[in-house]
Design an enzyme around this catalytic site. Structure first.
Site, mmCIF file in Angstrom:
data_model
loop_
_atom_site.group_PDB
_atom_site.id
_atom_site.type_symbol
_atom_site.label_atom_id
_atom_site.label_comp_id
_atom_site.label_asym_id
_atom_site.label_seq_id
_atom_site.Cartn_x
_atom_site.Cartn_y
_atom_site.Cartn_z
ATOM 1 N N LYS A 6 0.854 -1.185 0.000
ATOM 2 C CA LYS A 6 0.000 0.000 0.000
ATOM 3 C C LYS A 6 0.893 1.239 0.000
ATOM 4 O O LYS A 6 1.538 1.555 0.988
ATOM 5 C CB LYS A 6 -0.927 0.041 1.220
ATOM 6 C CG LYS A 6 -2.026 1.087 0.978
ATOM 7 C CD LYS A 6 -2.620 1.679 2.222
ATOM 8 C CE LYS A 6 -1.803 2.749 2.869
ATOM 9 N NZ LYS A 6 -1.643 4.002 2.088
ATOM 10 N N GLU A 28 10.205 0.874 10.445
ATOM 11 C CA GLU A 28 11.233 1.898 10.232
ATOM 12 C C GLU A 28 10.516 3.226 10.432
ATOM 13 O O GLU A 28 9.741 3.649 9.576
ATOM 14 C CB GLU A 28 11.820 1.734 8.828
ATOM 15 C CG GLU A 28 13.196 2.322 8.688
ATOM 16 C CD GLU A 28 13.138 3.761 8.260
ATOM 17 O OE1 GLU A 28 13.059 4.635 9.166
ATOM 18 O OE2 GLU A 28 13.143 4.018 7.061
ATOM 19 N N CYS A 49 13.528 10.453 7.509
ATOM 20 C CA CYS A 49 13.350 10.028 8.903
ATOM 21 C C CYS A 49 14.622 10.168 9.720
ATOM 22 O O CYS A 49 14.566 10.419 10.915
ATOM 23 C CB CYS A 49 12.815 8.605 8.939
ATOM 24 S SG CYS A 49 13.629 7.546 7.749
ATOM 25 N N GLU A 70 9.551 15.371 16.130
ATOM 26 C CA GLU A 70 9.930 15.286 14.717
ATOM 27 C C GLU A 70 9.123 16.301 13.910
ATOM 28 O O GLU A 70 7.895 16.291 13.945
ATOM 29 C CB GLU A 70 9.677 13.871 14.201
ATOM 30 C CG GLU A 70 10.192 13.687 12.793
ATOM 31 C CD GLU A 70 10.079 12.256 12.295
ATOM 32 O OE1 GLU A 70 9.025 11.633 12.514
ATOM 33 O OE2 GLU A 70 11.039 11.783 11.665
#
Ligand code: ADP
Length: 498
Positions: free
Chosen positions: A191, A266, A300, A401
């Protein structure tokens, strides 16, 4: 901030405004609901294509196809055959690389220099996994039981893999999921992210052209809360390989509990990048800047907490701010562009929200600090490369973040205090150290609690070297031999020979 010229959009063959179906069992099909969604170019707001919007029913169909393929002839495909399929796919990706790079740039905004620059990495990944396909093996293990009983292990594919990927590098992320699946003999339902589904669909076309059998690779575009959640919870999925935010990672782990499927994650980060006074500053200025500004900060492992030794703090942070101000911001299709837009209006709101928070918290924006609201870029989701000075550890811009081109520059004095502060985060993905002192480099590399440490460089990646997180940056590794293990079960076999 310099602004590159707007680029006239030449129609891309795969982003020509037309409708794209999903791939299930080797066939291009509509969503069972008939629904479609639009995917936009974040540099211009222009609609690139409409895409079939999968939900739970489509995920059911795709998982059933992946199961049939897994139990059918694919289970008999020899390693050499899987290797050849991956090599053939690599050849097709190489042949179509310019088109794929443009598609990534159009759909998620990254500068074309970056998406073209991924060439060796993407092809390297496919060929690395191809190589691994013929290198998988169990072990014979001597045991201490009385009599004669022989024991050995078999490595077997884990089964049907649900792959859920983000939008920040669709081509590489797709390859990172389907490569190890094919190498190990698994089947996949992938997906893509709703923000940028096109490259995964195009890659699926190439997979079909390469001769990968129907049902081995299925691609179901759709939204996270519907298609993604259905895949994560599906009782007939054996493993979920997820890349995305830690919040979604947590719901995937919860959803996986129903059938206790394997999960690899991850996730995000708030990586420390540490500059000592003895570093080669001419290298560290661009290195530490691009450790955050590359891909507009939408990486990331971006080194967003920039720790700088007190005695060089003002000079160094000033130079990073100057570097940021000179970067060329613009449409990713312009070859001169260094900083593209953020991927979506939602991300724009999130990042500009943090720009306001930083200022309220008392940090000082030495560069940037705002959205680009003038000229040809006003229609896209552009944010100026931003450098915040006077950042304190407890500020939200130092803890959370942001996923945008925002550096939080923090002062440090001594080594022990630095290590404690660098590790004082819930994340542990990347980290950087800039120094000429090899002993210091080793000491800090060992002390940092992160899955990667880059010394005098940042974001170096290779298909053979494992990548992944500590703490809330996730578990499991991608790239390297460990990646393949995530897609394999180990079976112990005992044979009494006397
Ligand atoms: P980002 O903030 O980078 O978009 P997300 O974690 O929201 O990260 O998205 C990464 C991927 O996870 C996307 O493909 C998205 O559709 C999917 N996703 C989002 N929410 C869920 C969920 N609840 N279950 C499964 N997948 C999800």
């Amino acid at each position: 901030m310099a602004v590159s010229q707007a680029v006239p959009i030449t129609r891309h063959p795969f982003a020509d405004g037309s409708y794209k179906k999903m791939l299930i069992d080797g066939k291009w099909v509509d969503a069972a609901s008939g629904k479609r969604f639009e995917t936009l170019n974040p540099a211009t707001g222009e609609m690139l294509a409409t895409v079939a919007e999968g939900d739970a029913e489509d995920i059911n169909r795709a998982v059933a196809a992946a199961r049939r393929a897994f139990e059918g002839p694919w289970s008999k495909a020899k390693p050499f055959e899987r290797q050849n399929l991956l090599l053939k796919l690599a050849e097709l990706v190489e042949k179509n690389f310019e088109e794929l790079s443009q598609l990534d740039t159009l759909d998620m905004g990254a500068p074309i220099s970056r998406t073209r620059g991924n060439r060796l990495r993407v092809l390297g990944m496919l060929r690395y996994y191809a190589g691994q396909a013929t290198s998988l093996h169990g072990e014979t293990i001597e045991n201490s039981l009385p009599g004669e009983i022989f024991s050995y292990t078999l490595k077997e594919p884990v089964g049907v893999v649900g792959a859920i990927i983000p939008w920040n590098g669709p081509l590489a992320a797709t390859v990172w999921k389907i490569g190890p699946a094919i190498a190990t003999g698994c089947t996949v339902v992938l997906k893509p992210a709703e923000e940028a589904p096109l490259t995964s669909l195009r890659l699926a076309e190439l997979a079909m052209e390469a001769g990968i059998p129907p049902g081995v690779v299925n691609v179901v575009p759709g939204f996270g809360e519907t298609a993604g959640a259905a895949l994560a919870a599906h009782p007939d999925v054996d493993k979920v390989a997820f890349t995305g935010s830690h919040i979604t990672g947590q719901s995937i782990v919860r959803a996986s509990a129903g059938n206790l499927k394997r999960v690899s994650l991850e996730l995000g980060g708030k990586s420390p990048d540490i500059v000592f006074a003895d570093a080669d500053l001419d290298a560290a200025v661009p290195g530490a800047s691009m450790a955050v500004f590359a891909n507009s900060g939408q990486i990331c492992s971006a080194g967003t907490r920039l720790f700088v030794e007190e005695k060089i703090y003002d000079e160094f942070v000033g130079r990073v701010a100057e570097f940021g101000r000179k970067l060329q911001v613009g449409n990713g299709l312009d070859p001169n562009t260094q900083i593209g837009p953020l991927v979506s209006e939602q991300q724009l709101e999130r990042v500009t929200g943090y720009l306001a928070i930083g200022q309220t918290e008392g940090a000082k924006a030495l560069a940037g600090g705002a959205r680009v609201t003038e000229g040809p870029l006003a229609k896209g989701y552009f944010v100026q490369p931003t450098v915040f000075a006077n950042v304190q550890d407890n500020m939200r811009i130092a803890q959370e973040e942001i996923f945008g081109p925002v550096i939080s520059a923090i002062k440090f004095k001594d080594m022990d205090e630095l290590i404690r502060r660098a590790n004082a985060t819930t994340f542990g993905l990347g980290s950087g150290v800039w120094t000429r002192d090899v002993a210091k480099a080793h000491h800090v590399s060992k002390a940092l609690r992160a899955g990667s440490v880059w010394v005098n460089c940042y974001q170096a990646m290779d298909p053979a070297v494992p990548f992944g997180g500590y703490k809330m940056s996730g578990y499991g590794r991608e790239s390297g031999k460990q990646h393949l293990e995530e897609y394999l079960n180990i079976k112990a076999v005992w044979i009494k020979t006397a």
